[in-house]
Design a protein around this motif. Structure first.
Motif, PDB file in Angstrom:
ATOM      1  N   ALA A 321      -3.663  55.252  -5.500  1.00 27.58           N
ATOM      2  CA  ALA A 321      -2.374  55.409  -6.177  1.00 27.58           C
ATOM      3  C   ALA A 321      -2.577  55.783  -7.644  1.00 27.58           C
ATOM      4  O   ALA A 321      -1.830  56.604  -8.197  1.00 27.58           O
ATOM      5  CB  ALA A 321      -1.567  54.117  -6.066  1.00 27.58           C
ATOM      6  N   VAL A 322      -3.595  55.179  -8.280  1.00 24.58           N
ATOM      7  CA  VAL A 322      -3.900  55.489  -9.686  1.00 24.58           C
ATOM      8  C   VAL A 322      -4.304  56.956  -9.821  1.00 24.58           C
ATOM      9  O   VAL A 322      -3.780  57.687 -10.671  1.00 24.58           O
ATOM     10  CB  VAL A 322      -5.021  54.575 -10.221  1.00 24.58           C
ATOM     11  CG1 VAL A 322      -5.491  55.068 -11.595  1.00 24.58           C
ATOM     12  CG2 VAL A 322      -4.551  53.134 -10.324  1.00 24.58           C
ATOM     13  N   ILE A 323      -5.239  57.396  -8.962  1.00 26.79           N
ATOM     14  CA  ILE A 323      -5.752  58.768  -9.058  1.00 26.79           C
ATOM     15  C   ILE A 323      -4.655  59.786  -8.764  1.00 26.79           C
ATOM     16  O   ILE A 323      -4.537  60.812  -9.447  1.00 26.79           O
ATOM     17  CB  ILE A 323      -6.948  58.957  -8.087  1.00 26.79           C
ATOM     18  CG1 ILE A 323      -8.135  58.098  -8.548  1.00 26.79           C
ATOM     19  CG2 ILE A 323      -7.351  60.419  -7.996  1.00 26.79           C
ATOM     20  CD1 ILE A 323      -9.293  58.056  -7.574  1.00 26.79           C
ATOM     21  N   PHE A 324      -3.799  59.497  -7.766  1.00 25.98           N
ATOM     22  CA  PHE A 324      -2.709  60.414  -7.415  1.00 25.98           C
ATOM     23  C   PHE A 324      -1.733  60.562  -8.582  1.00 25.98           C
ATOM     24  O   PHE A 324      -1.353  61.684  -8.947  1.00 25.98           O
ATOM     25  CB  PHE A 324      -1.990  59.894  -6.173  1.00 25.98           C
ATOM     26  CG  PHE A 324      -0.832  60.742  -5.738  1.00 25.98           C
ATOM     27  CD1 PHE A 324      -1.039  62.000  -5.182  1.00 25.98           C
ATOM     28  CD2 PHE A 324       0.472  60.288  -5.882  1.00 25.98           C
ATOM     29  CE1 PHE A 324       0.032  62.792  -4.783  1.00 25.98           C
ATOM     30  CE2 PHE A 324       1.548  61.072  -5.488  1.00 25.98           C
ATOM     31  CZ  PHE A 324       1.326  62.322  -4.936  1.00 25.98           C
ATOM     32  N   THR A 325      -1.321  59.443  -9.175  1.00 25.40           N
ATOM     33  CA  THR A 325      -0.394  59.483 -10.317  1.00 25.40           C
ATOM     34  C   THR A 325      -1.036  60.185 -11.500  1.00 25.40           C
ATOM     35  O   THR A 325      -0.392  60.970 -12.219  1.00 25.40           O
ATOM     36  CB  THR A 325       0.032  58.060 -10.711  1.00 25.40           C
ATOM     37  OG1 THR A 325       0.559  57.390  -9.567  1.00 25.40           O
ATOM     38  CG2 THR A 325       1.086  58.070 -11.812  1.00 25.40           C
ATOM     39  N   TRP A 326      -2.316  59.906 -11.712  1.00 24.56           N
ATOM     40  CA  TRP A 326      -3.083  60.516 -12.808  1.00 24.56           C
ATOM     41  C   TRP A 326      -3.137  62.035 -12.644  1.00 24.56           C
ATOM     42  O   TRP A 326      -2.919  62.786 -13.601  1.00 24.56           O
ATOM     43  CB  TRP A 326      -4.472  59.914 -12.815  1.00 24.56           C
ATOM     44  CG  TRP A 326      -5.440  60.477 -13.800  1.00 24.56           C
ATOM     45  CD1 TRP A 326      -5.469  60.252 -15.145  1.00 24.56           C
ATOM     46  CD2 TRP A 326      -6.557  61.344 -13.496  1.00 24.56           C
ATOM     47  NE1 TRP A 326      -6.538  60.926 -15.707  1.00 24.56           N
ATOM     48  CE2 TRP A 326      -7.212  61.601 -14.728  1.00 24.56           C
ATOM     49  CE3 TRP A 326      -7.054  61.901 -12.335  1.00 24.56           C
ATOM     50  CZ2 TRP A 326      -8.345  62.406 -14.802  1.00 24.56           C
ATOM     51  CZ3 TRP A 326      -8.179  62.709 -12.405  1.00 24.56           C
ATOM     52  CH2 TRP A 326      -8.815  62.952 -13.631  1.00 24.56           C
ATOM     53  N   LEU A 327      -3.405  62.497 -11.410  1.00 22.44           N
ATOM     54  CA  LEU A 327      -3.479  63.937 -11.145  1.00 22.44           C
ATOM     55  C   LEU A 327      -2.119  64.606 -11.340  1.00 22.44           C
ATOM     56  O   LEU A 327      -2.032  65.690 -11.923  1.00 22.44           O
ATOM     57  CB  LEU A 327      -3.979  64.187  -9.720  1.00 22.44           C
ATOM     58  CG  LEU A 327      -5.481  63.978  -9.480  1.00 22.44           C
ATOM     59  CD1 LEU A 327      -5.792  64.066  -7.984  1.00 22.44           C
ATOM     60  CD2 LEU A 327      -6.305  64.996 -10.257  1.00 22.44           C
ATOM     61  N   CYS A 328      -1.053  63.961 -10.856  1.00 23.28           N
ATOM     62  CA  CYS A 328       0.289  64.539 -10.997  1.00 23.28           C
ATOM     63  C   CYS A 328       0.694  64.607 -12.470  1.00 23.28           C
ATOM     64  O   CYS A 328       1.322  65.586 -12.896  1.00 23.28           O
ATOM     65  CB  CYS A 328       1.303  63.721 -10.205  1.00 23.28           C
ATOM     66  SG  CYS A 328       1.125  63.902  -8.420  1.00 23.28           S
ATOM     67  N   GLY A 329       0.346  63.574 -13.245  1.00 23.96           N
ATOM     68  CA  GLY A 329       0.604  63.603 -14.685  1.00 23.96           C
ATOM     69  C   GLY A 329      -0.131  64.762 -15.334  1.00 23.96           C
ATOM     70  O   GLY A 329       0.409  65.451 -16.210  1.00 23.96           O
ATOM     71  N   GLY A 330      -1.373  64.999 -14.883  1.00 27.96           N
ATOM     72  CA  GLY A 330      -2.154  66.110 -15.413  1.00 27.96           C
ATOM     73  C   GLY A 330      -1.564  67.462 -15.049  1.00 27.96           C
ATOM     74  O   GLY A 330      -1.577  68.394 -15.854  1.00 27.96           O
TER      75      GLY A 330
END
Length: 491
Positions: A321-330
């Motif tokens: 969930a952290v990586i997915f949110t991080w990627l979408c923010g990027g």
């Protein structure tokens, strides 16, 4: 400390300048006061539910539990998108900050901080908490210094060498600039600045002694709004004229905080203030990624997203969930090729309106929650009672809904398609998410009936150790009580 200052970021440090230019000093102060009142009543309503059911996801979970599946999906996806955009917004604002010192490739610096945010959020939650503690402490100290400097500047120690007083409140078109259009346009900016206060409850499931911590957090909201937001708006309106050169642009050199520090004659004042804003953006981005990842985890645990989003690492962090949110923010941040200032303005509007919709929905769910308790005769079971009920939640619903509708008033005359969608895009996305999921359920999704609401699952019961600690705390008096409370809150 996260509660006190974790959510203070670009909205307060950078957005106040644009708001002052568009609405004038009194519009700035009143918009913050009105939104602050909505937030305070909203937090009382949310606190009542969060103490009773301290679960991950907080009001997004309650929307499904006391509302419907479609409503839970719509607010979860809406609020997750809000946090992903907030991460992008803080990365974008970093470009504006770094431009104060260097014209080095902006994307390199932002990418470094982007990776740093991932590091803080995929390891033990203690690292996240410790980082936020010291960043929040720096913001608190700086804002207090800003108040002192503002008084000194206003009293006459400034580059004009004269007493300022309230002369900028009657200067030109002040105190109301652009009339009702200017005033109504500031609500979203104020909501953007105060956004995230409600997300503190998202950590309820990972908070020790929530029956003590959450009520203290909620009650402190009034003082946080008064001190950090209203006082700031008041001092900025006193010391900075609304037509200060380039104030309406997104250049950090014209941040009201930077202007006031430069006015006092401190040569390093501007650099110091921008360094603080830089750490504030990292802090706000850190908080947004933390909250967004917990929402993505809830999207998985509630069946809206694939179960892979519920995977935990050895530190019990929902790393997928952290990586997915991080990627979408990027990815959102990648849109900054259209211009950092333009993207930041769009993100401010999207996130600000998203916050208003979330607060409005919390009011609606709070009313249903209370009505369900009353229907089942269980109101006396409340561990923390919202003293403002029913007036507080209804104020949030009625007045908050009114603000949502009028906040884009300025886009109608003259009508601007771009500005209209910038102001109302989120008002299209939220109901669309609700309708799409309702159709996915083939129209069979219904709001849970009051008599069928579940008030037992995940209900909080204090442990024996917590009860003994409460008894010990209540037995203290005088300096011993002060020392215990200080250590409990800050150390």
């Amino acid at each position: 400390m996260i509660t006190i200052a974790g959510v203070i970021g670009s909205g307060l440090f950078l957005g106040t300048g644009r708001s002052l230019a568009n609405g004038g000093p009194l519009s700035l102060l009143l918009s913050y006061a009105i939104i602050g009142l909505v937030v305070f009543f909203m937090m009382l309503s949310l606190g009542e539910m969060s103490v009773q059911f301290p679960v991950s996801g907080s009001f997004t979970t309650y929307s499904k539990r006391f509302g419907s599946d479609s409503l839970g999906f719509a607010i979860l996806l809406n609020y997750w998108f809000n946090d992903a955009c907030s991460v992008a917004g803080d990365l974008t604002a970093l470009q504006l900050i770094m431009g104060y010192w260097t014209d080095f490739h902006w994307y390199v610096i932002s990418l470094i901080f982007w990776v740093f945010l991932l590091f803080l959020n995929v390891i033990h939650v203690r690292i996240y908490g410790e980082t936020e503690y010291y960043m929040a402490l720096l913001k608190v100290v700086t804002i207090i210094i800003f108040f002192i400097v503002s008084i000194v500047v206003n009293a006459g120690h400034n580059n004009l060498h004269e007493y300022i007083g309230f002369k900028y409140w009657s200067y030109g078109d002040a105190p109301f600039v652009n009339g009702i259009k200017g005033f109504s346009s500031l609500f979203v900016s104020a909501a953007f600045a105060m956004g995230g206060l409600e997300s503190v409850s998202l950590t309820a499931g990972e908070t020790a002694s929530p029956h003590k911590v959450i009520p203290k957090t909620i009650k402190a909201t009034f003082w946080r709004i008064l001190i950090f937001y209203l006082f700031t708006a008041f001092f900025i309106g006193m010391n900075v004229p609304y037509d200060y050169p380039n104030l309406a642009t997104k250049s950090v050199a014209t941040s009201p905080f930077t202007i006031v520090f430069q006015m006092v004659g401190a040569k390093a004042g501007g650099g110091f203030m921008n360094a603080v804003i830089l750490t504030s953006l990292v802090s706000a981005g850190n908080h947004a990624l933390f909250a967004g990842s917990r929402l993505a985890f809830n999207l998985g645990s509630q069946g809206y997203f694939p179960k892979i989003f519920t995977r935990l690492n050895r530190y019990k962090i929902p790393y997928v969930a952290v990586i997915f949110t991080w990627l979408c923010g990027g990815l959102c941040f990648g849109s900054s090729f259209i211009g950092a200032g333009t993207l930041w303005t769009w993100i401010q509007s999207i996130v600000g309106l998203s916050n208003l919709i979330s607060w409005w929905l919390i009011g609606v769910i709070s009313i249903r929650f209370r009505r369900g308790l009353a229907k089942q005769g269980r109101t006396d079971e409340l561990l923390f009672k919202n003293w403002s009920y029913p007036y507080g939640p209804y104020f949030v619903v009625i007045f908050g809904g009114f603000i949502i509708l009028i906040q884009g008033w300025s886009t109608f005359s003259p009508f601007s398609v771009s500005d209209f969608f910038q102001s109302y895009l989120e008002l299209i996305i939220f109901p669309l998410c609700f309708i799409v999921y309702w159709l996915y359920k083939r129209g069979k999704d219904r709001f849970v009936r009051l008599e069928d609401m579940d008030f037992d699952t995940d209900r909080y019961y204090a442990s024996q150790e917590e009860k003994e600690e409460d008894i010990y705390a209540d037995s203290l008096t005088g300096f011993a009580k002060f020392k215990y409370n200080f250590a409990d809150n800050f150390l």
